[in-house]
Design a protein around this motif. Structure first.
Motif, PDB file in Angstrom:
ATOM      1  N   ARG A  82       7.000   1.262   3.854  1.00  0.00           N
ATOM      2  CA  ARG A  82       5.825   2.528   4.370  1.00  0.00           C
ATOM      3  C   ARG A  82       6.619   3.809   5.553  1.00  0.00           C
ATOM      4  O   ARG A  82       6.395   4.560   5.218  1.00  0.00           O
ATOM      5  N   SER A  83       7.567   3.138   6.275  1.00  0.00           N
ATOM      6  CA  SER A  83       8.515   3.544   7.229  1.00  0.00           C
ATOM      7  C   SER A  83       9.125   4.688   7.251  1.00  0.00           C
ATOM      8  O   SER A  83       8.982   6.096   6.526  1.00  0.00           O
ATOM      9  N   GLU A  86       7.032   7.376   4.940  1.00  0.00           N
ATOM     10  CA  GLU A  86       6.703   8.529   5.264  1.00  0.00           C
ATOM     11  C   GLU A  86       8.008   9.368   6.226  1.00  0.00           C
ATOM     12  O   GLU A  86       7.443  10.489   6.177  1.00  0.00           O
ATOM     13  N   GLN A  89       8.505  11.957   3.378  1.00  0.00           N
ATOM     14  CA  GLN A  89       7.325  13.477   3.476  1.00  0.00           C
ATOM     15  C   GLN A  89       7.341  13.828   4.619  1.00  0.00           C
ATOM     16  O   GLN A  89       7.235  15.407   4.325  1.00  0.00           O
ATOM     17  N   LYS A  90       8.410  13.596   5.456  1.00  0.00           N
ATOM     18  CA  LYS A  90       7.718  14.355   6.677  1.00  0.00           C
ATOM     19  C   LYS A  90       9.351  14.744   6.662  1.00  0.00           C
ATOM     20  O   LYS A  90       9.038  17.015   6.595  1.00  0.00           O
TER      21      LYS A  90
END
Length: 120
Positions: A82-83, A86, A89-90
């Motif tokens: 998940r990290s 993320e 995506q950032k």
């Protein structure tokens, strides 16, 4: 007794004489194949016996702790994934903002790349 003699004579006459048994010889490759299969079967049985005979029982507390460790490991892997998603995506958002600020965008290529990543 009288009826038994003719019956016995009739059975002896009707039965064909027994032929001498013929020795059946297998081809050499078939003998080798049979030997290998027999050896592997014996090894398999011995491994099963060894597994059943020499296996040690684990305490229940040890099994529970191993289960908990595996569950915790799975959770940490999911959190890492998940990290990672993320951060990806950032990074994509930052690239898009930078491209908008600098005036460089290629909408056609971005749509093609998005469709390719959606396929995977």
């Amino acid at each position: 007794m009288q009826g038994l003699k003719p019956l016995l004579l009739l059975v002896v006459l009707l039965l064909t004489p027994a032929e001498a048994s013929q020795v059946v010889r297998m081809k050499p490759w078939l003998v080798g194949l049979t030997a290998v299969v027999g050896f592997l079967f014996i090894v398999f049985i011995l491994m099963l016996i060894n597994r059943l005979w020499c296996s040690k029982e684990r305490p229940e507390a040890e099994e529970e702790s191993m289960f908990e460790e595996s569950v915790m490991g799975m959770r940490s892997v999911a959190q890492e994934q998940r990290s990672r998603e993320e951060t990806e995506q950032k990074e994509e958002e930052e690239k898009k903002e930078k491209a908008k600020k600098e005036g460089y965008t290629n909408q056609a290529m971005e749509e093609i790349e998005e469709s390719k990543t959606a396929e995977f």
